[in-house]
Design a protein around this motif. Structure first.
Motif, PDB file in Angstrom:
ATOM      1  N   PRO A  24      41.109  87.943  23.495  1.00 28.05           N
ATOM      2  CA  PRO A  24      40.074  86.969  23.859  1.00 28.05           C
ATOM      3  C   PRO A  24      39.547  86.264  22.615  1.00 28.05           C
ATOM      4  O   PRO A  24      39.597  86.807  21.512  1.00 28.05           O
ATOM      5  CB  PRO A  24      38.979  87.833  24.505  1.00 28.05           C
ATOM      6  N   GLU A  25      39.044  85.070  22.798  1.00 29.33           N
ATOM      7  CA  GLU A  25      38.566  84.295  21.656  1.00 29.33           C
ATOM      8  C   GLU A  25      37.254  84.836  21.092  1.00 29.33           C
ATOM      9  O   GLU A  25      37.014  84.770  19.882  1.00 29.33           O
ATOM     10  CB  GLU A  25      38.372  82.832  22.055  1.00 29.33           C
ATOM     11  N   ARG A  26      36.405  85.395  21.946  1.00 31.67           N
ATOM     12  CA  ARG A  26      35.069  85.776  21.506  1.00 31.67           C
ATOM     13  C   ARG A  26      35.113  87.028  20.631  1.00 31.67           C
ATOM     14  O   ARG A  26      35.647  88.057  21.033  1.00 31.67           O
ATOM     15  CB  ARG A  26      34.159  86.017  22.720  1.00 31.67           C
ATOM     16  N   GLU A  27      34.555  86.916  19.434  1.00 30.17           N
ATOM     17  CA  GLU A  27      34.482  88.041  18.505  1.00 30.17           C
ATOM     18  C   GLU A  27      33.061  88.591  18.495  1.00 30.17           C
ATOM     19  O   GLU A  27      32.093  87.837  18.433  1.00 30.17           O
ATOM     20  CB  GLU A  27      34.880  87.599  17.107  1.00 30.17           C
ATOM     21  N   VAL A  28      32.954  89.918  18.542  1.00 27.69           N
ATOM     22  CA  VAL A  28      31.646  90.587  18.509  1.00 27.69           C
ATOM     23  C   VAL A  28      31.642  91.524  17.307  1.00 27.69           C
ATOM     24  O   VAL A  28      32.402  92.492  17.263  1.00 27.69           O
ATOM     25  CB  VAL A  28      31.373  91.378  19.799  1.00 27.69           C
ATOM     26  N   THR A  29      30.810  91.240  16.334  1.00 24.86           N
ATOM     27  CA  THR A  29      30.735  92.112  15.165  1.00 24.86           C
ATOM     28  C   THR A  29      29.906  93.349  15.504  1.00 24.86           C
ATOM     29  O   THR A  29      29.068  93.330  16.416  1.00 24.86           O
ATOM     30  CB  THR A  29      30.088  91.388  13.981  1.00 24.86           C
ATOM     31  N   SER A  30      30.123  94.405  14.747  1.00 26.49           N
ATOM     32  CA  SER A  30      29.335  95.618  14.958  1.00 26.49           C
ATOM     33  C   SER A  30      27.864  95.361  14.662  1.00 26.49           C
ATOM     34  O   SER A  30      26.978  95.914  15.322  1.00 26.49           O
ATOM     35  CB  SER A  30      29.863  96.754  14.082  1.00 26.49           C
ATOM     36  N   ARG A 160      33.238  95.751  29.268  1.00 28.98           N
ATOM     37  CA  ARG A 160      32.369  95.649  30.445  1.00 28.98           C
ATOM     38  C   ARG A 160      31.826  97.006  30.878  1.00 28.98           C
ATOM     39  O   ARG A 160      30.998  97.077  31.786  1.00 28.98           O
ATOM     40  CB  ARG A 160      33.143  94.994  31.591  1.00 28.98           C
ATOM     41  N   ALA A 161      32.275  98.084  30.225  1.00 31.95           N
ATOM     42  CA  ALA A 161      31.763  99.421  30.533  1.00 31.95           C
ATOM     43  C   ALA A 161      30.819  99.931  29.459  1.00 31.95           C
ATOM     44  O   ALA A 161      30.457 101.105  29.455  1.00 31.95           O
ATOM     45  CB  ALA A 161      32.928 100.395  30.706  1.00 31.95           C
ATOM     46  N   VAL A 162      30.417  99.045  28.536  1.00 31.85           N
ATOM     47  CA  VAL A 162      29.538  99.432  27.434  1.00 31.85           C
ATOM     48  C   VAL A 162      28.078  99.380  27.892  1.00 31.85           C
ATOM     49  O   VAL A 162      27.651  98.413  28.522  1.00 31.85           O
ATOM     50  CB  VAL A 162      29.743  98.499  26.228  1.00 31.85           C
ATOM     51  N   ARG A 163      27.326 100.403  27.546  1.00 34.37           N
ATOM     52  CA  ARG A 163      25.900 100.437  27.892  1.00 34.37           C
ATOM     53  C   ARG A 163      25.120  99.721  26.792  1.00 34.37           C
ATOM     54  O   ARG A 163      24.901 100.256  25.714  1.00 34.37           O
ATOM     55  CB  ARG A 163      25.410 101.882  28.039  1.00 34.37           C
ATOM     56  N   HIS A 164      24.684  98.517  27.074  1.00 36.83           N
ATOM     57  CA  HIS A 164      23.990  97.707  26.070  1.00 36.83           C
ATOM     58  C   HIS A 164      22.494  97.997  26.005  1.00 36.83           C
ATOM     59  O   HIS A 164      21.842  97.601  25.035  1.00 36.83           O
ATOM     60  CB  HIS A 164      24.207  96.222  26.356  1.00 36.83           C
ATOM     61  N   ALA A 165      21.954  98.673  27.019  1.00 32.21           N
ATOM     62  CA  ALA A 165      20.511  98.939  27.020  1.00 32.21           C
ATOM     63  C   ALA A 165      20.245 100.404  27.377  1.00 32.21           C
ATOM     64  O   ALA A 165      19.714 100.705  28.454  1.00 32.21           O
ATOM     65  CB  ALA A 165      19.797  98.013  28.007  1.00 32.21           C
ATOM     66  N   PRO A 166      20.617 101.349  26.496  1.00 34.58           N
ATOM     67  CA  PRO A 166      20.351 102.762  26.783  1.00 34.58           C
ATOM     68  C   PRO A 166      18.847 103.017  26.872  1.00 34.58           C
ATOM     69  O   PRO A 166      18.062 102.423  26.129  1.00 34.58           O
ATOM     70  CB  PRO A 166      20.981 103.487  25.585  1.00 34.58           C
ATOM     71  N   SER A 167      18.490 103.909  27.774  1.00 34.36           N
ATOM     72  CA  SER A 167      17.062 104.169  28.006  1.00 34.36           C
ATOM     73  C   SER A 167      16.473 105.151  27.002  1.00 34.36           C
ATOM     74  O   SER A 167      15.259 105.327  26.944  1.00 34.36           O
ATOM     75  CB  SER A 167      16.854 104.708  29.415  1.00 34.36           C
ATOM     76  N   GLY A 168      17.316 105.790  26.229  1.00 35.05           N
ATOM     77  CA  GLY A 168      16.831 106.751  25.250  1.00 35.05           C
ATOM     78  C   GLY A 168      17.963 107.251  24.383  1.00 35.05           C
ATOM     79  O   GLY A 168      19.123 106.831  24.525  1.00 35.05           O
ATOM     80  N   ALA A 169      17.619 108.183  23.498  1.00 35.75           N
ATOM     81  CA  ALA A 169      18.614 108.707  22.567  1.00 35.75           C
ATOM     82  C   ALA A 169      19.758 109.410  23.289  1.00 35.75           C
ATOM     83  O   ALA A 169      20.906 109.367  22.840  1.00 35.75           O
ATOM     84  CB  ALA A 169      17.947 109.655  21.577  1.00 35.75           C
ATOM     85  N   GLY A 170      19.441 110.072  24.429  1.00 34.63           N
ATOM     86  CA  GLY A 170      20.476 110.776  25.180  1.00 34.63           C
ATOM     87  C   GLY A 170      21.520 109.828  25.725  1.00 34.63           C
ATOM     88  O   GLY A 170      22.728 110.083  25.608  1.00 34.63           O
ATOM     89  N   TYR A 179      30.855 101.847  22.234  1.00 35.49           N
ATOM     90  CA  TYR A 179      30.622 100.786  21.262  1.00 35.49           C
ATOM     91  C   TYR A 179      31.839 100.536  20.363  1.00 35.49           C
ATOM     92  O   TYR A 179      31.830  99.611  19.555  1.00 35.49           O
ATOM     93  CB  TYR A 179      29.399 101.122  20.410  1.00 35.49           C
ATOM     94  N   THR A 180      32.864 101.354  20.522  1.00 36.08           N
ATOM     95  CA  THR A 180      34.112 101.126  19.780  1.00 36.08           C
ATOM     96  C   THR A 180      35.050 100.184  20.526  1.00 36.08           C
ATOM     97  O   THR A 180      36.039  99.723  19.952  1.00 36.08           O
ATOM     98  CB  THR A 180      34.863 102.454  19.537  1.00 36.08           C
ATOM     99  N   PHE A 181      34.762  99.877  21.778  1.00 32.92           N
ATOM    100  CA  PHE A 181      35.732  99.194  22.630  1.00 32.92           C
ATOM    101  C   PHE A 181      35.927  97.731  22.267  1.00 32.92           C
ATOM    102  O   PHE A 181      34.985  97.015  21.926  1.00 32.92           O
ATOM    103  CB  PHE A 181      35.297  99.265  24.092  1.00 32.92           C
TER     104      PHE A 181
END
Length: 342
Positions: A24-30, A160-170, A179-181
């Protein structure tokens, strides 16, 4: 344990005659990904923690309106063009991926409809080993006389399976591996060959570890609910399993074939993080200059990883060059495949 010798010297073999990949064209940096996770969750993340822990600087991600089939179709069209073939020349189309467009029907039909093929179409799914399993399935169908020419494709959109808004440290810890995907597609065309081809296949499966990581949603256990659509897993436990059992299948391959690392032009291995790849080199003794390193800039592309690596080196291969594919997949399964360019 299952050992599958691809063919004896007197038998015909199935070989890979064309390769392609699609990014895909879109690049997402860490850095950008970490900023978005920190902003959405409110969690104080150490500076550059994603990049420092994983060694991944960037990865690709699909845009809205792009799907697993989108990447597979793009790679498939390029592979067919490189093979000098039309879609109607295919007898078998295998969509082999951890990602699918939908639960039903098989994504292979979506790909086939876009290509205009009339081949027998089916999906093969086995986590990050899906693409290699798909190639092996096509090889078996060709050797059994069920198909003359096969197209194996993958389209991976694990972003599309990445959790972008975790509710806590767990939740952050449980979903950190996500986040490696990175997203990617790949395709190969196979047909019977007189020389070279796929000369050895081996697998080892330890299914007692199936709970270590995955995406639980979409099946009969969790058919609905966004909570089950995120990747969850213990990366440390998964790494420990591979370290415990992963070298035995490589040792068997070397004993059985009589091949050593110097006999391979390239070793293509599934790549999760840079430290994981470093550990693979340390445990196996594979020379680093034989690897095709993709993880720092493309991340963990699930089953498309080996296809992207193969596409990067395929044009430079000479007849007689051997490649070793090493697949590592959740479940847990390990797979090796030896391929020789005709």
């Amino acid at each position: 344990m299952h050992i599958d010798h691809a063919a004896t010297a007197s038998e015909r073999r199935a070989g890979i005659i064309a390769v392609a990949s699609c990014l895909p064209e879109r690049e997402v940096t860490s850095g950008r990904l970490q900023e978005s996770v920190a902003a959405a969750s409110g969690l104080p993340l150490p500076p550059r923690v994603l990049e420092r822990v994983t060694g991944i600087v960037s990865r690709r991600a699909v845009a809205d309106g792009e799907y697993a089939s989108t990447l597979a179709v793009r790679a498939a069209r390029t592979a067919l063009e490189r093979a000098g073939l039309a879609p109607h020349d295919l007898d078998l189309l295998v969509f082999a991926s951890a990602t699918r467009d939908m639960a039903e029907p098989a994504t292979a039909h979506v790909v086939q409809a876009a290509l205009g093929s009339r081949a027998h179409a089916l999906d093969v799914t086995n986590a990050c080993n899906s693409f290699v399993n798909g190639i092996d399935t096509a090889r078996a169908m060709i050797l059994a006389g069920r198909a003359r020419r096969a197209l194996v494709v993958t389209g991976e959109t694990p972003s599309r399976a990445v959790r972008h808004a975790p509710s806590g440290a767990g939740q952050l810890r449980d979903g950190f591996a996500g986040y490696t995907f990175g997203d990617a597609g790949a395709a190969v065309v196979l047909e019977a060959v007189e020389r070279g081809g796929i000369v050895d296949v081996d697998t080892e499966t330890h299914s007692e570890h199936w709970r270590v990581g995955g995406i639980p949603g979409g099946g009969s256990r969790h058919p609905r609910g966004d909570e089950h659509t995120y990747f969850r897993g213990d990366g440390g436990e998964l790494r420990a399993v591979f370290e415990k059992v992963g070298t035995s299948v490589l040792d068997r391959m070397r004993r059985r074939t009589g091949l050593d690392w110097d006999d391979f032009r390239h070793v293509l291995v599934h790549q999760v993080t840079v430290p994981y790849l470093d550990r693979f080199v340390e445990l196996t003794g594979v020379p680093r200059d034989r690897l095709v390193v993709t993880v720092p800039t493309l991340g963990n592309m699930a089953s498309a990883t080996l296809g992207v690596q193969l596409d990067r080196v395929h044009a430079g291969l000479r007849p007689g060059d051997r490649l070793l594919f090493v697949g590592l997949g959740g479940g847990v399964s390990i797979m090796t495949m030896v391929w020789e360019k005709a």
